[in-house]
Design a protein around this motif. Structure first.
Motif, PDB file in Angstrom:
ATOM      1  N   ILE A 180      13.935  12.094  -6.709  1.00 48.04           N
ATOM      2  CA  ILE A 180      14.897  12.311  -5.646  1.00 48.04           C
ATOM      3  C   ILE A 180      14.426  12.052  -4.356  1.00 48.04           C
ATOM      4  O   ILE A 180      15.274  11.649  -3.170  1.00 48.04           O
ATOM      5  CB  ILE A 180      15.158  13.845  -5.677  1.00 48.04           C
ATOM      6  N   TYR A 181      13.284  11.710  -4.178  1.00 52.84           N
ATOM      7  CA  TYR A 181      12.605  11.332  -2.749  1.00 52.84           C
ATOM      8  C   TYR A 181      12.932   9.902  -2.331  1.00 52.84           C
ATOM      9  O   TYR A 181      13.162   9.035  -3.282  1.00 52.84           O
ATOM     10  CB  TYR A 181      11.394  11.851  -2.764  1.00 52.84           C
ATOM     11  N   VAL A 182      12.866   9.640  -1.112  1.00 54.34           N
ATOM     12  CA  VAL A 182      13.105   8.081  -0.547  1.00 54.34           C
ATOM     13  C   VAL A 182      11.585   7.748  -0.489  1.00 54.34           C
ATOM     14  O   VAL A 182      10.738   7.938   0.268  1.00 54.34           O
ATOM     15  CB  VAL A 182      13.710   8.204   0.800  1.00 54.34           C
ATOM     16  N   GLU A 183      11.431   6.399  -1.416  1.00 55.11           N
ATOM     17  CA  GLU A 183      10.160   5.965  -1.563  1.00 55.11           C
ATOM     18  C   GLU A 183      10.490   4.475  -1.259  1.00 55.11           C
ATOM     19  O   GLU A 183      11.303   3.893  -1.379  1.00 55.11           O
ATOM     20  CB  GLU A 183       9.664   6.211  -3.006  1.00 55.11           C
ATOM     21  N   PRO A 184       9.152   3.805  -0.797  1.00 55.52           N
ATOM     22  CA  PRO A 184       9.252   2.617  -0.240  1.00 55.52           C
ATOM     23  C   PRO A 184       9.482   1.464  -1.526  1.00 55.52           C
ATOM     24  O   PRO A 184       8.955   1.842  -2.633  1.00 55.52           O
ATOM     25  CB  PRO A 184       7.826   2.247   0.140  1.00 55.52           C
ATOM     26  N   ALA A 185      10.097   0.449  -1.432  1.00 56.24           N
ATOM     27  CA  ALA A 185      10.450  -0.576  -2.226  1.00 56.24           C
ATOM     28  C   ALA A 185       9.206  -1.156  -2.990  1.00 56.24           C
ATOM     29  O   ALA A 185       9.169  -1.564  -4.075  1.00 56.24           O
ATOM     30  CB  ALA A 185      11.291  -1.618  -1.714  1.00 56.24           C
TER      31      ALA A 185
END
Ligand SMILES: Cc1cc2nc3c(=O)[nH]c(=O)nc-3n(C[C@H](O)[C@H](O)[C@H](O)COP(=O)(O)OP(=O)(O)OC[C@H]3O[C@@H](n4cnc5c(N)ncnc54)[C@H](O)[C@@H]3O)c2cc1C
Length: 299
Positions: A180-185
């Motif tokens: 659910i978290y915003v993670e880097p590509a």
């Protein structure tokens, strides 16, 4: 609606809390433990299991972690007293993982021990990537003395397939979710289909190794894919369960239940409902409608 949604989502965070609460209520049992007990009893009456979550994350002082632990111990007592078919999910940062790993280990160990006395189970939620390795280490350490606990892994992380290969050999009780978290590509898949493909590959490995899996999703594509995989592998129904969040897609929930699969609903409650609810709202394709409706109907 899509563009409107993305604009409104950005504004969710600056809305007054009382406005957010109006439409966040759908996703939480309430602010008190008795609210959660009521919801779990209702689910249990339909043959659905629950996992209870005391809302809260990333505390700043050890005292806050001790308070969270006390509340979770009370939840375990309450489950036992009311004979609920429910276990407990917890977030390591709520128990101090961001402050001191040994301290956090001690807090969670107490909880796991108490759960073992009641023949109950603790699920360790997975948070954002700075905590992935720390959470897996914590889980491995706890497991040296206890078997009544499981971990969560996230299909959007590129590392997860390898993590699971190792955890499979050790014998692990999983919850598999997208993340659910915003993670880097650099570390996370960003395309919807890539995440789904990784989810299915990881699930295949878990099932093939005979590990117990909580398949946590509301995505019809993944539920259908799981049904097919489980049938192909002739997986016994006691070896897995589906898991869904309270307040999300009741129609799918009823279908899975009627199809005779084990099903567990994640039931959060507590005063610290805000951050959890914001995440749920941001996932909800109907978010713009809910917000607009509550803005106009609230007096
Ligand atoms: C039981 C459970 C425990 C979880 N634990 C963790 C955890 O420990 N760590 C972690 O990072 N993530 C956790 N998650 C969240 C998970 O990682 C996903 O972010 C979340 O489940 C959305 O992904 P999805 O597979 O449902 O697919 P999505 O593509 O997001 O959703 C599929 C469909 O479900 C519906 N839907 C989804 N969310 C909502 C909503 N909020 N409101 C209304 N409709 C919705 C929509 O129709 C959507 O198209 C958990 C999820 C579940 C179900």
């Amino acid at each position: 609606m899509g563009i409107l949604n993305s604009y409104i989502v950005k504004f969710v965070k600056i809305l007054p809390k009382f406005v957010v609460f109006v439409f966040a209520r759908k996703y939480i049992a309430g602010t008190k433990l008795e609210d959660a007990v009521r919801v779990v009893k209702e689910l249990n009456s339909k043959g659905i299991m629950a996992t209870l979550d005391v809302l809260g994350e990333a505390i700043k002082t050890k005292q806050e972690a001790v308070d969270a632990k006390k509340e979770i111990l009370t939840v375990l007592d309450t489950i036992e007293k009311n004979k609920l078919n429910a276990n407990v999910s917890l977030k390591p940062t709520q128990l101090g993982l961001g402050l001191d790993e040994d301290f956090c280990f001690g807090q969670i160990k107490e909880i796991v021990q108490k759960a073992a006395e009641y023949n109950n189970f603790i699920r360790i939620d997975m948070e954002d990537s700075p905590f992935t390795s720390k959470t897996i280490n914590l889980f491995r350490r706890l497991r040296q003395d206890h078997s009544n606990l499981g971990i969560v892994v996230q299909a959007y992380l590129k590392r997860t397939y390898q993590d699971v290969e190792k955890l499979n050999v050790e014998g692990t009780n999983y919850r598999l979710c997208k993340g659910i978290y915003v993670e880097p590509a650099e570390i996370a898949y960003k395309e919807r289909q890539q995440v789904r493909d990784n989810f299915m590959q990881i699930l295949d490995r878990m099932i093939t190794h005979g590990n117990y899996v909580g398949i946590a999703t509301h995505d019809d594509y993944l539920v259908d894919g799981s049904y097919k995989l489980l049938a192909e592998k002739k997986t016994d129904r006691t070896r897995y369960e589906f898991q869904m969040l309270y307040g999300v897609k009741d129609s799918l929930r009823n279908k899975i239940n009627e199809d005779g699969h084990r099903l567990r609903i994640y039931v959060p409650y507590g005063e610290k409902w805000y951050h959890y609810s914001i995440r749920r709202l941001q996932e909800n394709p109907q978010v713009a409608w809910y917000i607009t409706k509550s803005l106009f109907s609230f007096r």
